[in-house]
Design a protein around this motif. Structure first.
Motif, PDB file in Angstrom:
ATOM      1  N   ALA A   7      -0.794   6.632  15.574  1.00 23.34           N
ATOM      2  CA  ALA A   7       0.183   7.677  15.874  1.00 23.34           C
ATOM      3  C   ALA A   7      -0.476   8.740  16.731  1.00 23.34           C
ATOM      4  CB  ALA A   7       0.705   8.291  14.587  1.00 23.34           C
ATOM      5  N   THR A   8       0.097   9.014  17.898  1.00 20.80           N
ATOM      6  CA  THR A   8      -0.501  10.040  18.751  1.00 20.80           C
ATOM      7  C   THR A   8       0.309  11.343  18.674  1.00 20.80           C
ATOM      8  OG1 THR A   8       0.638   9.498  20.781  1.00 20.80           O
ATOM      9  CG2 THR A   8      -1.322   8.225  20.274  1.00 20.80           C
ATOM     10  N   GLY A   9       1.523  11.326  19.045  1.00 26.76           N
ATOM     11  CA  GLY A   9       2.383  12.502  18.836  1.00 26.76           C
ATOM     12  C   GLY A   9       2.260  13.608  19.853  1.00 26.76           C
ATOM     13  N   GLY A  10       1.058  13.892  20.305  1.00 31.61           N
ATOM     14  CA  GLY A  10       0.912  14.904  21.348  1.00 31.61           C
ATOM     15  C   GLY A  10       1.275  16.313  20.909  1.00 31.61           C
ATOM     16  N   PHE A  11       1.339  17.172  21.899  1.00 27.68           N
ATOM     17  CA  PHE A  11       1.626  18.583  21.616  1.00 27.68           C
ATOM     18  C   PHE A  11       2.813  19.029  22.433  1.00 27.68           C
ATOM     19  CE2 PHE A  11      -0.919  18.822  25.456  1.00 27.68           C
ATOM     20  CZ  PHE A  11      -0.304  19.826  26.181  1.00 27.68           C
ATOM     21  N   THR A  12       3.287  20.214  22.118  1.00 29.27           N
ATOM     22  CA  THR A  12       4.312  20.836  22.927  1.00 29.27           C
ATOM     23  C   THR A  12       3.822  22.254  23.209  1.00 29.27           C
ATOM     24  OG1 THR A  12       6.675  21.139  23.098  1.00 29.27           O
ATOM     25  CG2 THR A  12       5.720  21.737  21.015  1.00 29.27           C
ATOM     26  N   PRO A  13       4.037  22.767  24.406  1.00 36.11           N
ATOM     27  CA  PRO A  13       3.559  24.123  24.672  1.00 36.11           C
ATOM     28  C   PRO A  13       4.356  25.145  23.859  1.00 36.11           C
ATOM     29  CG  PRO A  13       4.262  23.014  26.700  1.00 36.11           C
ATOM     30  CD  PRO A  13       4.673  22.154  25.568  1.00 36.11           C
ATOM     31  N   PHE A  14       3.688  26.208  23.466  1.00 40.70           N
ATOM     32  CA  PHE A  14       4.346  27.285  22.729  1.00 40.70           C
ATOM     33  C   PHE A  14       5.490  27.854  23.582  1.00 40.70           C
ATOM     34  CE2 PHE A  14       4.620  31.928  22.021  1.00 40.70           C
ATOM     35  CZ  PHE A  14       5.034  31.931  20.704  1.00 40.70           C
ATOM     36  N   ASP A  15       6.627  28.104  22.935  1.00 42.82           N
ATOM     37  CA  ASP A  15       7.763  28.675  23.648  1.00 42.82           C
ATOM     38  C   ASP A  15       7.551  30.186  23.781  1.00 42.82           C
ATOM     39  OD1 ASP A  15      10.115  29.559  24.675  1.00 42.82           O
ATOM     40  OD2 ASP A  15      11.372  28.901  23.003  1.00 42.82           O
ATOM     41  N   ALA A  16       7.206  30.610  24.986  1.00 41.00           N
ATOM     42  CA  ALA A  16       6.819  32.011  25.200  1.00 41.00           C
ATOM     43  C   ALA A  16       7.973  32.981  24.949  1.00 41.00           C
ATOM     44  CB  ALA A  16       6.270  32.180  26.611  1.00 41.00           C
ATOM     45  N   ARG A  17       9.186  32.467  24.867  1.00 41.23           N
ATOM     46  CA  ARG A  17      10.312  33.359  24.561  1.00 41.23           C
ATOM     47  C   ARG A  17      10.165  33.970  23.176  1.00 41.23           C
ATOM     48  NH1 ARG A  17      12.394  29.191  27.320  1.00 41.23           N
ATOM     49  NH2 ARG A  17      13.528  29.659  29.232  1.00 41.23           N
ATOM     50  N   TYR A  34       6.214  39.899  26.044  1.00 43.00           N
ATOM     51  CA  TYR A  34       5.589  39.491  27.305  1.00 43.00           C
ATOM     52  C   TYR A  34       6.609  39.231  28.414  1.00 43.00           C
ATOM     53  CZ  TYR A  34       1.203  39.065  24.704  1.00 43.00           C
ATOM     54  OH  TYR A  34       0.093  39.323  23.949  1.00 43.00           O
ATOM     55  N   GLY A  35       7.871  39.285  28.059  1.00 44.76           N
ATOM     56  CA  GLY A  35       8.913  39.248  29.088  1.00 44.76           C
ATOM     57  C   GLY A  35       9.221  37.888  29.675  1.00 44.76           C
ATOM     58  N   TYR A  36       8.744  36.820  29.038  1.00 47.61           N
ATOM     59  CA  TYR A  36       9.046  35.492  29.590  1.00 47.61           C
ATOM     60  C   TYR A  36      10.530  35.185  29.382  1.00 47.61           C
ATOM     61  CZ  TYR A  36       9.079  30.525  30.496  1.00 47.61           C
ATOM     62  OH  TYR A  36       9.369  29.290  31.004  1.00 47.61           O
ATOM     63  N   GLY A  37      11.172  34.692  30.420  1.00 45.52           N
ATOM     64  CA  GLY A  37      12.603  34.421  30.329  1.00 45.52           C
ATOM     65  C   GLY A  37      13.418  35.661  30.653  1.00 45.52           C
ATOM     66  N   ILE A  38      12.747  36.827  30.749  1.00 44.82           N
ATOM     67  CA  ILE A  38      13.444  38.067  31.091  1.00 44.82           C
ATOM     68  C   ILE A  38      13.038  38.488  32.503  1.00 44.82           C
ATOM     69  CG2 ILE A  38      13.887  40.464  30.388  1.00 44.82           C
ATOM     70  CD1 ILE A  38      12.721  39.549  27.571  1.00 44.82           C
TER      71      ILE A  38
END
Lengths: 139, 1483
Positions: free
Chosen positions: B666-676, B681-685
């Motif tokens: 099983a590998t599964g990998g990662f997902t990047p943190f949702d900066a929202r 930090y204003g990501y998405g804004i």
């Protein structure tokens, strides 16, 4: 007089420049038809004889394109190719061929646009050299 | 032993971890199923631009691996699929895989990408960080494997389509219009709506009412779009700019059955149209003189000019429908007559054309005309009998139409309606237009009496209506008889509704409440074979509803005639199901609805000219682009039309597969943190705040900006860019209080690469600690900091503010002890790595444990082993990590599976058998050339026919043809037949790139009994047609040259034979520490003999100094067991007090001489170097001079011996990151934390100081760092080049250090000083081994692997591997993992009986060799050697086929096979040669 379409041979290594040329295609990056790619496993396979032979066979320009420095799949092939290209240039000069007609480039596999740009620029360069030569010949 | 074991392995996840695990497992002799949820494998690595610390191109590295995985005989990639169930036990699992419908046949699709160019639907491209768009039919990235397309399709469908009664594909035609494909849009409409022009004018458009755009602004003007395409066709036809479409369709098989449709309104015409398209003989019987029903008689010309209706009716009739007008049922013919005339089925669509009488006295006669006949007369070009002032009774659309028509005929019109204007059933827009035109509406008046004087109508008496609210809350309308009024009028027009005239039919068909009764699902009436629909069944209804009924009737009638079940699989009458919601990740900005121009009221109210104009082309496209494309794929079928390979399958369904495997990885990998989730930090804004993944894509040449550094807001090239570290890492507030371990390095890399792209960029990295702990990382960091001009500021950023004018971003921070404010043009958030959310589902299915962060949990002290037997882990799925570690874990997991399944190795994996190769040497070349169209990919630019014809004339070519898809299965079959038929001995394919397709064609040659090296491939797609799209002629000439070149080369081709050499299935492992022991045990457990060589007397290496793990797990017990296990293993031959004296031979067959008490010689196939390293012996800090100064290693066991510690000062980086040791020793920070915690837990009174520069507690070690601080351990940060000083005075020990926080020197009186001594290489031993085997060492004396990223345990020399501290400093679990990886890689060689050598390798012509040894110096793989004749020779087992030696050889004695001088020269010579006659050089 009709402008002659120069014929250019591009020796490309399988792992980087050739892959970049493929990507240029996938991305539909346009460049002149003058470029004819010859695939080699590594630019380290390019030897001086081969480079000179291309000019004997009436190539108007030769480009050698390999991996970025430090990224050679075979470790040092591109560095050796660079030296051989330099040497071949000096030989061209000796026999009176403009050494600028031969050049070495480093293009990573992901750089499709750079491949196309290099192809365009090199073709332009060869065209202007030929024009210059023709001017001199006519004069 | 479980005799039911299965020799196959399931790998879940196709990222780099899964790919490596799959490749190694397959090479070890297991069948692998690689399941990937995305459409293609490659995972996160495929998204990266460059990789640290070498700044290599990620795609350069992963691409060959992708191809290798995709091509491997024993790896089956099941992409776009998810594991659904796993049953069974270790050795014998059964897995259920759900392969999602990708709506594209993987075997047919060749990834040409033509569909993508035609697809009108756009979605934000997630692969490019949503900075660019992709189409609904898409490929993850250009180099994707499998290289096939997938359609992104939502169920349920878009609300516009779901809510259209006729089922018109609204999103589809809107998307086509947006792309300027107007005719295609019209064709799509006509599939469900034969009256596009009518409907485009009069439809009540439930599509618009349900449009998701209503939530943003206004719905898409769907109705007008439809009208636009319909009108456009008619106009172009009239202008002669469009060829009249052929109405007769030859592909329809004519049928003999006759069907009668009674009533030529929309329902009847639609039914007739559908049936005639099915081949039936259809006759429409129409009571009036013209077809069209209410479309003709009920809608005035100013809304629908009749020439548009006539045009659309003619299109239907043109298909072969017979029409009998002036034929009324019951009057001119009966149902029985029809039966007698041979009609097998009847559709009754009589309509509702009879006006409803009003319940007023005297409501007939002069001065009274009903609305329906009034309108009918106008439609017939007559002026109805009316005076100068009409009063209309009713509030529906007919009332409005009547009033507006009356106004146009010069009369005054007053509408009388009982309720309020809002309650009028007429469309609101119609009411408004009527009012504009001067119609008067009297609301809330009820007609009471017609006022006549002398029989002449004078007006209408009306009474006031009031709404009464009753006690129960219900309303009722009551007439107040006391309030009366008179509406003056000379004509009264009642328009209160319509009825059906059922005179001719009511005795034969069941009637209910004035309507024919038919089954709502099938429309069958009480009489079998007689169907009824439209207004005659529904009552007055809309055009789309009538059309829908027509379709339904046609379907039923066809089924009835074919004697099929009428009810099966029928959609219910009203679409009431759910529809697609507003999609995520789309542009939701407001966009004004495009309005059509409407004639001014005063200009329009005196004539019947159409008042509304159609959209212009430009308006239509603009409006269509407002569509949100809610269902993603619009099912416009453009892809189907485009795909020459016929690969599109819109009806594809999910598919379930059952597979049997012995083990699971099983590998599964990662997902990047949702900066929202960190809004500060204003990501998405703020548009110029982006994530590191987005920046990675920005840097990528194949990314959204083609590698130009631009900011998203305005495309400006930013100069000042800030990176903010630890976004979503080391952060308790987000629950991610671990370190993501890679962000520091990728930020440094991104900053450096950005500067490479644009030297004017000034990158600044804001960080807490720079964690550059891996091999080569520290010098990379130093290079960035001191040479590349990257600014590092050790300050945590708490928030980002935007300057609203410049859109620059303001940061506040502390630098050099000063508070600062600074603006940056772009901010990159270094987002952390989170467990993939899909891990939970996978963990549940696999029944394995997850840790509290959601990553898969490993068993204590057993890296990569999950909580369930037979299931192993690797990659970022079990914790954040970088690429080399991921790759190592892939190989290691494969080794663990192989240990378990060794008995069943080679039981499931297949071996391919080929026919005997025919003799081709010294035979005249007979060349076959296949020039590929690649659908239109090549053929639309290159004239392939001409190329093929030209080629056929070249001597040697005995066959030349052009094929639609050369790679298709049928062409492959044909190729084999041609090879046989024409006795070809050389084959050339001119098509796409050899990188992906050469192996496929070579395989075909082998199957046809031809040596695979008798093949040449010419790329005329990627390197010709696609890059010369606008120069077809020149491209054709170039293609000729290129193929000519290949012919030149092919004349010189020679068959090459691969040689099988046997493999000695034993290994030599050098070093008996934990790495060497682990590798030995793994190999032995996989069934291989191992010689474990240890220079010391005992096994154990450095681990004897290690007491426990950070979390308290006991390493000593573990070590004791491990040593015992090694010593007791029969396959492991432990040789202590012994060194390696010499190594000879090559992969598969080495001979090693050992020098112990006596010299011995062992023969083996592989070597693993696990020679370890040692602790740095500190100089200075009073070490060795004062016994209160110790190293962490001394301290580890000492803690047990003491109860009170007083003050302890620990100094980090002793012998690491200094001028002599420019690397991080990786383990010391954790070691210090561990000892500090142990001291504090034992003696809470103790004062523990840790003096550090960057605290590098990566991954979960961060949790212990936090724990140490909570326990009161004090951390003091000192400047980079200013190490603390240890002093002794009067028997007292003190440490002097500069604290950067207070920016002052402080002095700590201490009882103990503990030095965190680094790890240094065993230089002498490493040098000796390096010389013996010609293995490279790095600047620090560590062994240098073949490739930092993708070959972390291999050497460039085949068959030799490295692991443990000999490679670089690392902790115990990492050493174990790397040892397993080395064992895995070694086993992939030992698992085979023989090794294939030869092929594309260099060979030396002995006669020419001058023994100059240039080749020996030139080769980095140590392949050339001097043979017993004193001549150079090349070991084919070592040769990698690069050709460097061939180029370097001064005597030209060396040739690289398949790239020989003769071959290459012929290739470019012939490319440059223009005259065919010259291209005849035959060897």
């Amino acid at each position: 007089m009709e402008e002659k379409e120069p014929r250019i041979i591009a020796f490309c290594c399988h792992y980087c420049a050739f892959t970049a040329a493929d990507l240029a295609g996938t991305m539909r990056q346009q460049y002149p038809t003058n470029i004819h790619i010859v695939r080699l496993p590594c630019t380290g396979k390019v030897d001086v004889n081969m480079l000179l032979q291309a000019f004997v066979d009436e190539a108007d320009g030769v480009m050698v394109a390999g991996c970025e420095v430090g990224s050679c799949h075979f470790l040092e092939g591109n560095i050796r190719a660079k030296k051989r290209v330099e040497f071949a240039k000096s030989k061209l000069e000796e026999v009176g061929i403009n050494p600028e007609k031969l050049d070495m480039f480093h293009i990573a596999a992901s750089e499709g646009p750079l491949f196309a740009q290099t192809a365009r620029e090199f073709t332009d360069k060869i065209k202007s050299i030929l024009k210059e030569e023709q001017k001199i010949a006519e004069a | 032993m479980n005799n039911k074991q299965i020799g196959s392995i399931l790998v879940v996840g196709g990222g780099i971890a899964g790919m490596q695990a799959a490749l190694d497992s397959a090479e070890m002799g297991y069948k692998v199923y690689l399941v990937e949820k995305e459409p293609s494998i490659g995972g996160n690595m495929a998204k990266l631009d460059k990789t640290f610390p070498t700044n290599d191109c990620a795609m350069c590295m992963i691409s060959p691996k992708l191809v290798e995985t995709g091509r491997h005989l024993n790896i089956e990639i099941i992409s776009y699929a998810e594991l659904e169930k796993l049953e069974g036990e270790a050795g014998n699992f059964t897995a259920i895989i759900n392969k999602k419908a990708r709506y594209v046949d993987e075997n047919q699709c060749n990834g040409c990408g033509e569909c993508e160019l035609e697809c009108p639907v756009h979605r934000k491209d997630n692969f490019n960080g949503e900075l660019s768009e992709r189409t609904a039919i898409y490929r993850l990235y250009p180099q994707a494997i499998p290289n096939v397309y997938t359609i992104d399709k939502s169920t349920p469908e878009a609300p516009c389509k779901v809510n259209c009664p006729a089922g018109v594909n609204v999103q589809g035609y809107t998307a086509l219009i947006a792309k300027g494909k107007f005719q295609e849009a019209l064709n799509l409409i006509r599939e469900k709506m034969p009256f596009a022009g009518v409907c485009g004018r009069v439809c009540h458009h439930p599509c618009e009412d349900n449009c998701n755009r209503n939530e943003i602004d206004e719905p898409v003007s769907v109705r007008n779009l439809k009208r636009f395409v319909a009108d456009r066709e008619k106009t172009l036809l009239e202008k002669g700019e469009l060829k009249k479409p052929s109405l007769e369709d030859d592909t329809i098989a004519k049928r003999a059955e006759k069907i009668a449709v009674i009533g030529g309104g929309p329902a009847g015409l639609t039914c007739a149209h559908d049936l005639v398209k099915k081949g039936f003989q259809v006759t429409i019987f129409e009571a009036s003189s013209k077809l069209g029903g209410m479309m003709r008689t009920g809608i005035p010309d100013y809304r629908l000019p009749k020439d548009y209706l006539d045009y659309e009716i003619d299109l239907i009739l043109g298909k072969g429908v017979e029409v009998k007008t002036n034929s009324t049922l019951g009057k001119d013919f009966t149902l029985q007559d029809l039966k007698d005339e041979g009609y097998q089925s009847v559709f009754l669509s009589l309509g509702a054309q009879k006006a409803k009488e009003i319940p007023l006295e005297d409501s007939e006669g002069e001065g009274i005309i009903y609305g329906i006949p009034f309108l009918r007369q106008i439609s017939e070009g007559k002026k109805p009998p009316m005076g100068s002032h009409v009063a209309i009774i009713g509030g529906g659309n007919v009332a409005i139409d009547v009033a507006r028509s009356a106004v146009r005929l010069g009369s005054k019109a007053t509408i009388v309606y009982r309720r309020t204007q809002k309650e009028m059933p007429a469309h609101s827009w119609e009411i408004e237009e009527a009012l504009e035109e001067g119609v008067e509406i009297r609301n809330s008046w009820s007609p009471a009496r017609i006022v006549r004087e002398d029989g002449t109508v004078k007006g209408l008496e009306v009474e006031r209506c009031v709404t009464i609210y009753k006690k129960d809350g219900k309303r009722s309308l009551e007439v107040d008889h006391d309030q009366k009024n008179i509406v003056e009028a000379d004509t009264i027009i009642p328009a209160t509704g319509q009825e059906c005239d059922l005179e001719g039919i009511k005795d034969e068909i069941e009637v209910e409440e004035g309507l024919l009764s038919s089954d709502p699902l099938t429309l069958e009436t009480s009489q079998q074979g007689i169907f009824a629909g439209g207004d005659v069944v529904l009552g007055p209804s809309s055009l789309v509803e009538s059309v829908a009924q027509g379709h339904r009737a046609a379907e039923s009638i066809a089924r009835y005639i074919d004697k099929e079940e009428l009810r099966t699989d029928r959609e219910p009458v009203m679409h009431s199901g759910p529809s697609a919601e507003m999609p995520d990740g789309i542009d939701k900005s407001k966009k004004e609805r495009t309005h059509t121009s409407v004639a001014e009221p005063e200009k329009r109210n005196s004539n019947f000219e159409e008042i509304e104009k159609a959209f212009t082309e430009e308006e239509a496209i603009r409006e269509a682009k407002r569509c949100l494309q809610c269902a993603s794929c619009a099912e416009c079928m453009e892809c189907v039309r485009t795909c020459k390979a016929e690969a599109i399958r819109h009806d594809q369904k999910d598919e379930r597969r059952q597979i049997h495997v012995g083990a699971v990885i099983a590998t599964g990998g990662f997902t990047p943190f949702d900066a929202r989730k960190k809004p500060e930090y204003g990501y998405g804004i703020y548009p110029n705040v982006i994530t590191s993944i987005q920046f990675e894509r920005i840097l990528s040449a194949s990314g959204p900006y083609e590698g130009h550094v631009k900011r998203p807001y305005d495309g400006k090239n930013p100069k000042k860019i800030a990176w903010i570290q630890c976004v979503g890492s080391r952060d308790v507030t987000t629950g991610n209080d671990y370190c993501s371990s890679v962000c520091c390095m990728y930020a440094i890399k991104e900053a450096m690469i950005a500067k490479e792209h644009d030297p004017e960029i000034e990158p600044t990295i804001f960080y807490i600690d720079i964690r550059a702990f891996g091999k080569g990382f520290e010098s990379f960091y130093e290079q960035a900091r001191y040479e590349s001009g990257v600014r590092f500021v050790r300050s945590q950023i708490s928030s980002v503010k935007e300057n609203p004018l410049s859109r620059d971003l303001q940061l506040q921070f502390i630098e050099d002890g000063q508070y600062k404010e600074e603006e940056f043009e772009m901010v990159v958030l270094s987002v952390g790595l989170l467990a993939n959310p899909a891990n939970t589902a996978t963990a549940n299915i696999l029944d394995i444990a997850q840790n509290k962060f959601g990553f898969f949990e490993e068993k204590p002290l057993q890296p990569l082993t999950s909580s369930k037997e037979g299931i192993y882990l690797c990659g970022a799925g079990n914790g954040p990590k970088d690429i080399p570690e991921t790759v190592m874990q892939g190989s290691a997991a494969a080794a663990l599976c192989s240990e378990m399944l060794k008995e069943v190795r080679n039981t499931e994996a297949s071996v391919k058998e080929y026919p005997v190769e025919k003799q081709v040497e010294d035979v005249e070349p007979r060349i076959g050339v296949f020039v590929c169209h690649c659908g239109i990919n090549i053929a639309s630019v290159v004239d392939v026919e001409k190329v093929s014809e030209y080629i056929s004339k070249i001597p040697g070519v005995v066959h030349a043809e052009h094929t639609l898809y050369t790679c298709s299965q049928d062409t492959q079959k044909r190729m084999k037949e041609i090879i046989d038929e024409k006795d070809l001995n050389r084959v050339i394919v001119a098509s796409c790139t050899p990188r992906t397709h050469e192996a496929l064609f070579q395989e075909t040659l082998r199957e046809a009994g031809l040596n695979k090296y008798m093949f040449e491939m010419t790329d005329i797609r990627e390197q010709c047609s696609w890059v010369h799209q606008k120069e077809p002629q020149k491209a054709t000439e170039k293609a000729k040259s290129l193929v000519r070149g290949s012919i030149g080369k092919s004349n010189h081709l020679e068959p090459l034979q691969l040689k099988n050499i046997s493999i000695n299935k034993a290994a030599v492992v050098i070093g008996g520490g934990i790495s060497g022991m682990t590798a030995s045990l793994s190999l032995a457990n996989q069934g291989f003999k191992v010689h474990l060589i240890e220079k010391e007397e005992n096994l154990g290496g450095n681990m004897v100094y290690l007491k426990m793990e950070l979390d308290g797990e006991d390493w000593q017990e573990f070590l004791k067991n491990k040593i015992k296990e090694v010593q007791e293993n029969e396959l492991i031959d432990v040789v202590t007090n012994t060194k390696v004296k010499s190594v000879n031979g090559s992969v598969g067959n080495f001979t090693t001489v050992l020098s112990g008490e006596e010299e011995t010689e062992v023969k083996h196939g592989v070597i693993i170097i696990a020679s370890g390293a040692q602790e740095f012996k500190p100089d200075g800090f009073l070490y060795g001079k004062d016994d209160r100064v110790k190293t962490q290693r001394d301290m580890e066991f000492e803690i047990d011996k003491k109860d009170k510690f007083g003050t302890v000062a620990m100094i980090q980086c002793v012998g690491s990151r200094d001028d002599k040791h420019r690397y991080c020793s990786r383990v010391c920070c954790s070691e210090a934390i561990k000892n500090a915690i142990n001291i504090k837990e034992k003696d809470p009174e103790a004062d523990v100081y840790i003096l550090y520069r960057d605290l590098r507690t990566y991954t979960y070690r961060e949790v212990f760092y936090r724990k140490a601080r909570e326990l009161g351990v004090k951390f003091i940060h000192f400047p980079d080049k200013e190490y603390p000083e240890v002093k002794e005075s009067d028997g007292k020990l003190s440490v002097h250090v500069k604290d950067t926080v207070i920016n002052e020197g402080i002095s700590i009186q201490t009882d103990l000083v503990v030095l965190s001594a680094g790890i240094v290489a065993n230089e002498e031993e490493n040098h000796q081994l390096s010389e013996l085997m010609k293995l490279p060492l790095d600047e620090h004396g560590n062994f240098m692997e073949a490739h930092v990223k993708l070959r972390p345990v291999d050497f460039a020399s085949e068959g030799v591997f490295v692991c443990g501290l000999a490679h670089s400093p690392k902790n115990t679990e990492e050493n174990i993992t790397q040892a397993l990886a080395a064992a895995g890689r070694a086993a992939s060689i030992l698992s085979k009986d023989t090794l294939e050598v030869g092929g594309v390798v260099s060979v030396i012509e002995e006669d020419k060799c001058a023994s100059c040894l240039t080749c020996l110096r030139e080769c980095v793989f140590d392949a050339p050697f001097v043979n017993d004749k004193g001549k150079a020779e090349i070991d084919p087992a070592k040769c990698q086929g690069c050709g460097n030696c061939a180029a370097a050889c001064p005597a030209k004695a060396i040739q690289l096979l398949t790239f020989t001088d003769a071959q290459e020269t012929a290739l470019f010579n012939n490319i440059l040669e223009e005259d065919i006659e010259e291209v005849t050089e035959v060897k």
